[in-house]
Scaffold this motif. Structure first.
Motif, PDB file in Angstrom:
ATOM      1  N   ALA A 174       0.873  -1.303   0.065  1.00 36.81           N
ATOM      2  CA  ALA A 174       0.070  -0.142   0.095  1.00 36.81           C
ATOM      3  C   ALA A 174       0.990   1.239  -0.117  1.00 36.81           C
ATOM      4  O   ALA A 174       0.686   2.271  -0.682  1.00 36.81           O
ATOM      5  N   VAL A 175       1.940   1.371   0.607  1.00 35.25           N
ATOM      6  CA  VAL A 175       2.722   2.326   0.872  1.00 35.25           C
ATOM      7  C   VAL A 175       3.536   2.625  -0.727  1.00 35.25           C
ATOM      8  O   VAL A 175       3.456   3.800  -1.206  1.00 35.25           O
ATOM      9  N   ILE A 176       3.986   1.461  -1.122  1.00 33.68           N
ATOM     10  CA  ILE A 176       4.755   1.537  -2.564  1.00 33.68           C
ATOM     11  C   ILE A 176       3.792   2.214  -3.614  1.00 33.68           C
ATOM     12  O   ILE A 176       4.338   2.924  -4.389  1.00 33.68           O
ATOM     13  N   ALA A 177       2.577   1.502  -3.623  1.00 38.55           N
ATOM     14  CA  ALA A 177       1.427   1.983  -4.520  1.00 38.55           C
ATOM     15  C   ALA A 177       1.134   3.368  -4.362  1.00 38.55           C
ATOM     16  O   ALA A 177       0.559   3.823  -5.359  1.00 38.55           O
ATOM     17  N   GLY A 178       1.364   3.806  -2.997  1.00 40.89           N
ATOM     18  CA  GLY A 178       0.829   5.345  -3.168  1.00 40.89           C
ATOM     19  C   GLY A 178       1.758   6.273  -3.150  1.00 40.89           C
ATOM     20  O   GLY A 178       1.564   7.364  -3.308  1.00 40.89           O
ATOM     21  N   ARG A 179       3.013   5.787  -3.079  1.00 32.74           N
ATOM     22  CA  ARG A 179       4.138   6.725  -3.180  1.00 32.74           C
ATOM     23  C   ARG A 179       5.100   6.655  -4.625  1.00 32.74           C
ATOM     24  O   ARG A 179       5.990   7.276  -4.591  1.00 32.74           O
ATOM     25  N   THR A 180       4.613   5.753  -5.299  1.00 35.48           N
ATOM     26  CA  THR A 180       5.409   5.535  -6.709  1.00 35.48           C
ATOM     27  C   THR A 180       4.473   5.499  -7.688  1.00 35.48           C
ATOM     28  O   THR A 180       3.106   5.583  -7.297  1.00 35.48           O
ATOM     29  N   SER A 181       4.891   5.336  -8.947  1.00 35.83           N
ATOM     30  CA  SER A 181       3.927   5.451  -9.988  1.00 35.83           C
ATOM     31  C   SER A 181       4.727   4.352 -11.232  1.00 35.83           C
ATOM     32  O   SER A 181       5.733   3.734 -11.083  1.00 35.83           O
ATOM     33  N   GLY A 182       3.749   4.237 -12.240  1.00 35.66           N
ATOM     34  CA  GLY A 182       4.218   3.396 -13.215  1.00 35.66           C
ATOM     35  C   GLY A 182       4.201   1.663 -13.075  1.00 35.66           C
ATOM     36  O   GLY A 182       3.443   1.240 -12.132  1.00 35.66           O
ATOM     37  N   ILE A 183       5.307   1.048 -13.410  1.00 34.76           N
ATOM     38  CA  ILE A 183       5.551  -0.317 -13.131  1.00 34.76           C
ATOM     39  C   ILE A 183       5.811  -0.606 -11.635  1.00 34.76           C
ATOM     40  O   ILE A 183       5.352  -1.652 -11.240  1.00 34.76           O
ATOM     41  N   LEU A 184       6.335   0.234 -10.856  1.00 33.49           N
ATOM     42  CA  LEU A 184       6.715  -0.109  -9.656  1.00 33.49           C
ATOM     43  C   LEU A 184       5.395  -0.218  -8.714  1.00 33.49           C
ATOM     44  O   LEU A 184       5.119  -1.214  -7.997  1.00 33.49           O
ATOM     45  N   ALA A 185       4.500   0.617  -9.176  1.00 31.81           N
ATOM     46  CA  ALA A 185       3.301   0.785  -8.375  1.00 31.81           C
ATOM     47  C   ALA A 185       2.336  -0.416  -8.834  1.00 31.81           C
ATOM     48  O   ALA A 185       1.526  -1.203  -8.061  1.00 31.81           O
ATOM     49  N   ASP A 186       2.309  -0.883 -10.173  1.00 33.35           N
ATOM     50  CA  ASP A 186       1.609  -1.995 -10.813  1.00 33.35           C
ATOM     51  C   ASP A 186       2.143  -3.127  -9.833  1.00 33.35           C
ATOM     52  O   ASP A 186       1.567  -4.094  -9.640  1.00 33.35           O
ATOM     53  N   ARG A 187       3.668  -3.511  -9.707  1.00 33.56           N
ATOM     54  CA  ARG A 187       4.119  -4.705  -9.322  1.00 33.56           C
ATOM     55  C   ARG A 187       3.569  -4.725  -7.818  1.00 33.56           C
ATOM     56  O   ARG A 187       3.142  -5.837  -7.359  1.00 33.56           O
ATOM     57  N   ALA A 188       3.672  -3.455  -7.054  1.00 32.54           N
ATOM     58  CA  ALA A 188       3.174  -3.730  -5.759  1.00 32.54           C
ATOM     59  C   ALA A 188       1.711  -3.970  -5.633  1.00 32.54           C
ATOM     60  O   ALA A 188       1.531  -4.724  -4.676  1.00 32.54           O
ATOM     61  N   ARG A 189       0.982  -3.392  -6.637  1.00 30.67           N
ATOM     62  CA  ARG A 189      -0.312  -3.897  -6.349  1.00 30.67           C
ATOM     63  C   ARG A 189      -0.719  -5.230  -6.721  1.00 30.67           C
ATOM     64  O   ARG A 189      -1.584  -5.931  -6.004  1.00 30.67           O
ATOM     65  N   THR A 190       0.064  -5.994  -7.404  1.00 32.90           N
ATOM     66  CA  THR A 190       0.166  -7.438  -7.900  1.00 32.90           C
ATOM     67  C   THR A 190       0.399  -8.331  -6.341  1.00 32.90           C
ATOM     68  O   THR A 190      -0.196  -9.124  -6.055  1.00 32.90           O
ATOM     69  N   TYR A 191       1.745  -8.010  -5.943  1.00 30.51           N
ATOM     70  CA  TYR A 191       2.123  -8.622  -4.671  1.00 30.51           C
ATOM     71  C   TYR A 191       1.154  -8.273  -3.666  1.00 30.51           C
ATOM     72  O   TYR A 191       0.936  -9.210  -2.785  1.00 30.51           O
ATOM     73  N   GLY A 192       0.747  -7.091  -3.478  1.00 30.26           N
ATOM     74  CA  GLY A 192      -0.016  -6.779  -2.288  1.00 30.26           C
ATOM     75  C   GLY A 192      -1.524  -7.379  -2.412  1.00 30.26           C
ATOM     76  O   GLY A 192      -1.925  -8.069  -1.279  1.00 30.26           O
ATOM     77  N   THR A 193      -1.816  -7.469  -3.647  1.00 26.07           N
ATOM     78  CA  THR A 193      -3.292  -8.135  -3.848  1.00 26.07           C
ATOM     79  C   THR A 193      -3.018  -9.555  -3.332  1.00 26.07           C
ATOM     80  O   THR A 193      -3.996 -10.289  -2.354  1.00 26.07           O
ATOM     81  N   TRP A 194      -1.953 -10.395  -3.818  1.00 33.65           N
ATOM     82  CA  TRP A 194      -1.940 -11.745  -3.511  1.00 33.65           C
ATOM     83  C   TRP A 194      -1.580 -12.119  -1.947  1.00 33.65           C
ATOM     84  O   TRP A 194      -2.019 -12.941  -1.396  1.00 33.65           O
ATOM     85  N   ALA A 195      -0.598 -11.156  -1.472  1.00 38.17           N
ATOM     86  CA  ALA A 195      -0.372 -10.797   0.233  1.00 38.17           C
ATOM     87  C   ALA A 195      -2.037 -10.956   0.840  1.00 38.17           C
ATOM     88  O   ALA A 195      -2.110 -11.555   1.930  1.00 38.17           O
ATOM     89  N   GLY A 196      -2.638 -10.013   0.603  1.00 43.28           N
ATOM     90  CA  GLY A 196      -4.139  -9.660   1.001  1.00 43.28           C
ATOM     91  C   GLY A 196      -4.882 -10.874   1.114  1.00 43.28           C
ATOM     92  O   GLY A 196      -5.552 -11.233   2.181  1.00 43.28           O
ATOM     93  N   LEU A 197      -4.996 -11.219  -0.151  1.00 45.29           N
ATOM     94  CA  LEU A 197      -5.841 -12.644  -0.321  1.00 45.29           C
ATOM     95  C   LEU A 197      -5.245 -13.950   0.367  1.00 45.29           C
ATOM     96  O   LEU A 197      -6.145 -14.509   1.126  1.00 45.29           O
TER      97      LEU A 197
END
Length: 382
Positions: free
Chosen positions: A190-213
């Motif tokens: 959530a921190v990475i997705a909120g404070r970066t952009s582009g591919i970094l934020a996209d990768r963080a969303r992917t890993y964060g989603t799997w971690a959350g689930l």
């Protein structure tokens, strides 16, 4: 003690709640740094990308450790028997956590001193260990508290610990460790997705989603295990909530489903696991919807709910004994004196708001998106 406006029972409850708040504060604030560290080798795949992630948390990670120091200090001053038993019995686990935490400041400071890719890669993995290991072992520790620690007290209240490091790695404790790791990784994402952009934020969303689930499933599995597959500790004698320190002045028994008995006695406590699940679901949905602040708030709510669930389930136990249950430490028999708790409370009411205010100011100053371009303009960047 008649001059103290709060009775002993109330002060004990206040400090039990304050200890929980401090531990949750560390998990939320320190979890930002631990989560980013645990995700560093996977989300960032080039030197420039890793510099971005390091500088997302670099300016604030030291301040976030205040919550850990306050939590340890609260245990030492408010619940001395708990400090004595846990910090001596879990000594090797504490050393592992400490060594892992030491890697973080060293990694932050040393990584940029040499441009050799192998040098920087080494410190990148050190930062990963510094985020991954504490996140896992803190959860393992909570799992072992629910299982009970192998210690007992003699007639003079001396502590004897009969366990070892590898006995801490029980299946339920490892499950608790994975829950802790999952919620911290979600916080970091959530921190990475909120404070970066582009591919970094996209990768963080992917890993964060799997971690959350994964954390949703693991948290539910842990709840079922506690309710139906584990005996819990219950005080079966009369409790003197205003009594002096004497952990041996009670009778404790292990009963099936004992850890969920509080939810029948105090139905309002069910709000803790509900908030835990709502926070996890909200964090996953927030990542998918690309919402910045709501995602971070949701992941922080998940941490609050999960830790509160463990704390409320244990109440009034602080550290049960799996060897001699009657030696278990509880809120009512392992606290400091009435006067000590009151003086500490006065100090806390003065200094804790200052810590919160300063932390809020720092995060306001350091807000904004971190990019490779912004780092080039900042000579003080890591």
């Amino acid at each position: 003690m008649s001059s103290i406006p709060l009775d002993y029972e109330t002060l004990r409850l206040i400090w039990w709640a304050l200890l929980g708040i401090l531990l949750i504060g560390f998990a939320v604030m320190g979890g930002r740094d631990l989560g980013v560290g645990a995700l560093l080798p996977f989300v960032a795949r080039t030197d420039a990308e890793r510099r971005v992630l390091i500088n997302v948390v670099g300016p604030t990670w030291e301040g976030n450790q205040v919550w850990l120091v306050l939590g340890g200090g609260a245990i030492f001053a408010a619940f001395p028997p708990l400090y004595a038993v846990s910090f001596s019995g879990f000594y090797l686990a504490m050393i592992v956590i400490l060594l892992a935490l030491i890697l973080r400041p060293v990694g932050f400071k040393f990584r940029g001193k040499v441009t050799d890719p192998r040098w920087r890669s080494t410190w990148d993995w050190a930062l990963f260990i510094g985020g991954f290991v504490p996140s896992l072992i803190f959860g393992v520790a909570v799992g072992n508290v629910l299982l009970g620690a192998p210690f007992y007290l003699d007639d003079t209240l001396r502590t004897f610990y009969s366990g070892n490091f590898f006995q801490l790695l029980m299946p339920f404790a490892l499950l608790s460790g994975l829950v802790s790791l999952g919620m911290i990784v979600l916080q970091g994402a959530a921190v990475i997705a909120g404070r970066t952009s582009g591919i970094l934020a996209d990768r963080a969303r992917t890993y964060g989603t799997w971690a959350g689930l994964a954390t949703i499933v693991l948290f539910a599995l842990g709840g079922l295990w506690v309710a139906f597959g584990m005996d819990g500790y219950v005080i079966t004698s009369v409790v003197d909530t205003n009594g002096a320190i004497n952990p041996l002045g009670k009778t404790v028994e292990l009963v099936p489903g004992g850890w969920v008995s509080n939810y029948a006695l105090y139905p309002w406590m069910i709000i803790a696991p509900v908030l835990g699940f709502l926070g996890l679901v909200g964090g996953v949905l927030g990542l998918q919807a690309r919402l910045r602040l709501p995602t971070l708030l949701a992941s922080s709510l998940a941490i609050f709910g999960i830790i509160a669930t463990a704390g409320l389930s244990l109440f009034p136990f602080l550290l049960p004994s799996s060897v001699v249950p009657d030696s278990s430490l509880t809120l009512w028999d392992a606290s400091s004196s009435h006067l000590t708790l009151f003086i500490m409370l006065l100090a806390t009411l003065i200094f804790l708001p200052l810590v919160v205010a300063y932390t809020a100011w720092v995060f306001r100053v350091m807000r904004g998106t971190v990019t490779t371009q912004s780092l080039e303009k900042n000579p003080n960047a890591y």
